[in-house]
Design a protein around this motif. Structure first.
Motif, PDB file in Angstrom:
ATOM      1  N   ARG A  20       0.844  -1.200   0.000  1.00 31.94           N
ATOM      2  CA  ARG A  20       0.000   0.000   0.000  1.00 31.94           C
ATOM      3  C   ARG A  20       0.875   1.244   0.000  1.00 31.94           C
ATOM      4  NH1 ARG A  20      -2.433  -0.364   4.775  1.00 31.94           N
ATOM      5  NH2 ARG A  20      -1.128   1.212   5.717  1.00 31.94           N
ATOM      6  N   SER A  21       1.877   1.272   0.860  1.00 30.86           N
ATOM      7  CA  SER A  21       2.794   2.402   0.933  1.00 30.86           C
ATOM      8  C   SER A  21       3.558   2.581  -0.380  1.00 30.86           C
ATOM      9  CB  SER A  21       3.766   2.185   2.090  1.00 30.86           C
ATOM     10  OG  SER A  21       4.722   3.201   2.137  1.00 30.86           O
ATOM     11  N   ASP A  22       4.018   1.486  -0.967  1.00 26.70           N
ATOM     12  CA  ASP A  22       4.756   1.557  -2.237  1.00 26.70           C
ATOM     13  C   ASP A  22       3.870   2.062  -3.369  1.00 26.70           C
ATOM     14  OD1 ASP A  22       7.053   0.645  -0.999  1.00 26.70           O
ATOM     15  OD2 ASP A  22       6.779  -1.432  -1.670  1.00 26.70           O
ATOM     16  N   ASN A  23       2.620   1.631  -3.409  1.00 27.46           N
ATOM     17  CA  ASN A  23       1.705   2.129  -4.436  1.00 27.46           C
ATOM     18  C   ASN A  23       1.407   3.605  -4.231  1.00 27.46           C
ATOM     19  OD1 ASN A  23       0.446   0.125  -6.525  1.00 27.46           O
ATOM     20  ND2 ASN A  23       0.785  -1.085  -4.670  1.00 27.46           N
ATOM     21  N   GLN A  24       1.351   4.047  -2.968  1.00 24.71           N
ATOM     22  CA  GLN A  24       1.174   5.471  -2.706  1.00 24.71           C
ATOM     23  C   GLN A  24       2.396   6.250  -3.182  1.00 24.71           C
ATOM     24  OE1 GLN A  24       0.261   4.934   1.507  1.00 24.71           O
ATOM     25  NE2 GLN A  24      -1.776   5.807   1.165  1.00 24.71           N
ATOM     26  N   GLN A  25       3.589   5.693  -2.950  1.00 23.61           N
ATOM     27  CA  GLN A  25       4.811   6.342  -3.426  1.00 23.61           C
ATOM     28  C   GLN A  25       4.815   6.411  -4.953  1.00 23.61           C
ATOM     29  OE1 GLN A  25       8.492   4.609  -2.020  1.00 23.61           O
ATOM     30  NE2 GLN A  25       9.713   5.774  -3.465  1.00 23.61           N
ATOM     31  N   LEU A  26       4.415   5.325  -5.609  1.00 26.90           N
ATOM     32  CA  LEU A  26       4.349   5.325  -7.068  1.00 26.90           C
ATOM     33  C   LEU A  26       3.362   6.384  -7.555  1.00 26.90           C
ATOM     34  CD1 LEU A  26       5.310   3.985  -9.720  1.00 26.90           C
ATOM     35  CD2 LEU A  26       3.318   2.478  -9.522  1.00 26.90           C
ATOM     36  N   THR A  27       2.249   6.531  -6.867  1.00 26.51           N
ATOM     37  CA  THR A  27       1.266   7.554  -7.230  1.00 26.51           C
ATOM     38  C   THR A  27       1.881   8.947  -7.129  1.00 26.51           C
ATOM     39  OG1 THR A  27      -0.544   6.141  -6.460  1.00 26.51           O
ATOM     40  CG2 THR A  27      -1.029   8.485  -6.697  1.00 26.51           C
ATOM     41  N   ARG A  28       2.626   9.203  -6.054  1.00 22.89           N
ATOM     42  CA  ARG A  28       3.284  10.506  -5.901  1.00 22.89           C
ATOM     43  C   ARG A  28       4.280  10.750  -7.038  1.00 22.89           C
ATOM     44  NH1 ARG A  28       3.215   8.774  -0.607  1.00 22.89           N
ATOM     45  NH2 ARG A  28       5.413   8.130  -0.654  1.00 22.89           N
ATOM     46  N   GLU A  29       5.044   9.711  -7.380  1.00 20.17           N
ATOM     47  CA  GLU A  29       6.018   9.857  -8.472  1.00 20.17           C
ATOM     48  C   GLU A  29       5.305  10.118  -9.802  1.00 20.17           C
ATOM     49  OE1 GLU A  29       9.024  10.334  -7.819  1.00 20.17           O
ATOM     50  OE2 GLU A  29       9.180   9.486  -5.809  1.00 20.17           O
ATOM     51  N   MET A  30       4.191   9.433 -10.035  1.00 18.47           N
ATOM     52  CA  MET A  30       3.441   9.662 -11.273  1.00 18.47           C
ATOM     53  C   MET A  30       2.881  11.077 -11.317  1.00 18.47           C
ATOM     54  SD  MET A  30       1.560   6.063 -12.271  1.00 18.47           S
ATOM     55  CE  MET A  30       0.777   5.727 -10.711  1.00 18.47           C
ATOM     56  N   ARG A  31       2.446  11.597 -10.178  1.00 17.42           N
ATOM     57  CA  ARG A  31       1.951  12.979 -10.139  1.00 17.42           C
ATOM     58  C   ARG A  31       3.071  13.968 -10.477  1.00 17.42           C
ATOM     59  NH1 ARG A  31      -3.145  12.595  -8.105  1.00 17.42           N
ATOM     60  NH2 ARG A  31      -3.515  11.085  -6.443  1.00 17.42           N
ATOM     61  N   ARG A  32       4.305  13.680 -10.003  1.00 15.64           N
ATOM     62  CA  ARG A  32       5.444  14.550 -10.318  1.00 15.64           C
ATOM     63  C   ARG A  32       5.722  14.535 -11.827  1.00 15.64           C
ATOM     64  NH1 ARG A  32       6.952  12.356  -5.665  1.00 15.64           N
ATOM     65  NH2 ARG A  32       7.977  13.381  -3.969  1.00 15.64           N
ATOM     66  N   VAL A  33       5.685  13.354 -12.410  1.00 15.19           N
ATOM     67  CA  VAL A  33       5.913  13.251 -13.858  1.00 15.19           C
ATOM     68  C   VAL A  33       4.779  13.960 -14.607  1.00 15.19           C
ATOM     69  CG1 VAL A  33       6.221  11.677 -15.820  1.00 15.19           C
ATOM     70  CG2 VAL A  33       7.242  11.114 -13.604  1.00 15.19           C
ATOM     71  N   HIS A  34       3.559  13.823 -14.097  1.00 20.06           N
ATOM     72  CA  HIS A  34       2.400  14.505 -14.688  1.00 20.06           C
ATOM     73  C   HIS A  34       2.638  16.014 -14.717  1.00 20.06           C
ATOM     74  CE1 HIS A  34      -1.702  16.093 -15.028  1.00 20.06           C
ATOM     75  NE2 HIS A  34      -2.136  14.881 -15.345  1.00 20.06           N
ATOM     76  N   GLU A  35       3.101  16.576 -13.600  1.00 17.42           N
ATOM     77  CA  GLU A  35       3.373  18.016 -13.530  1.00 17.42           C
ATOM     78  C   GLU A  35       4.439  18.424 -14.542  1.00 17.42           C
ATOM     79  OE1 GLU A  35       4.359  19.024  -9.487  1.00 17.42           O
ATOM     80  OE2 GLU A  35       2.436  18.280  -8.726  1.00 17.42           O
ATOM     81  N   LEU A  36       5.494  17.612 -14.643  1.00 16.34           N
ATOM     82  CA  LEU A  36       6.556  17.886 -15.606  1.00 16.34           C
ATOM     83  C   LEU A  36       6.008  17.882 -17.030  1.00 16.34           C
ATOM     84  CD1 LEU A  36       9.675  18.183 -16.162  1.00 16.34           C
ATOM     85  CD2 LEU A  36       9.670  15.683 -16.386  1.00 16.34           C
ATOM     86  N   CYS A  37       5.215  16.882 -17.344  1.00 18.11           N
ATOM     87  CA  CYS A  37       4.638  16.778 -18.697  1.00 18.11           C
ATOM     88  C   CYS A  37       3.681  17.918 -18.978  1.00 18.11           C
ATOM     89  CB  CYS A  37       3.946  15.424 -18.862  1.00 18.11           C
ATOM     90  SG  CYS A  37       5.093  14.038 -18.833  1.00 18.11           S
TER      91      CYS A  37
END
Length: 166
Positions: A113-130
């Motif tokens: 659960r924690s790792d999937n939350q971390q992955l979600t945060r990383e995807m949001r960062r990439v989303h902002e960059l894109c």
């Protein structure tokens, strides 16, 4: 063959061509790390809820793995490169491995659960960059993957809860 021969034509610009594939490579490393950890826990699940947890983790691993090709190909489509090896994954990943001989099933669920939350945060960062570079195609993919990751978090949370309905 040199790097220039691998670059695909894109109108996103030089900075986007550098920054977005780099972010996607790191994201891809995290996805592979999470995939393998999910399979690890799937293979080593035990206890009274074995069947339910085993099947849920297998389903989640399949969903995570399904992202890998799209992430790698997206990096290539916009002129970058993807991961090349297990060593490359190890150098880029931010999601930590778990090599423990035994992990309690509830701890497995909590860690995933924690790792999937971390992955979600990383995807949001990439989303902002894109978003900054106007890469709407990558943004569109990320939005779906974020939703899938949030669903995994929800399932892992609800499955790991203890209370009157457990």
């Amino acid at each position: 063959m040199n790097r220039a021969e691998l670059q695909s034509p894109t109108d996103l610009g030089t900075n986007a061509n550098r920054d977005i594939p780099a972010a996607l490579r790191a994201l891809l490393a995290d996805i592979f790390a999470l995939y393998l950890k999910t399979k690890n826990f799937h293979w080593h699940m035990s206890g009274s809820h074995f069947r339910d947890y085993h099947l849920m983790l297998d389903e989640q691993a399949d969903q995570i793995f399904a992202m890998t090709d799209e992430v790698a190909e997206r990096a290539r489509k916009i002129g970058g490169t993807a991961l090349r090896s297990i060593g490359h994954i190890a150098r880029e990943q931010r999601i930590l491995d778990n090599d423990a001989d035994y992990v309690d099933p509830q701890d497995m669920l909590a860690e995933l659960r924690s790792d999937n939350q971390q992955l979600t945060r990383e995807m949001r960062r990439v989303h902002e960059l894109c978003d900054e570079y106007g890469d709407v195609a990558t943004v569109s993919l990320l939005e779906n993957w974020i939703d899938e990751a949030e669903r995994r978090v929800w399932f892992l949370y609800e499955t790991g809860r203890s209370g009157p309905n457990s």
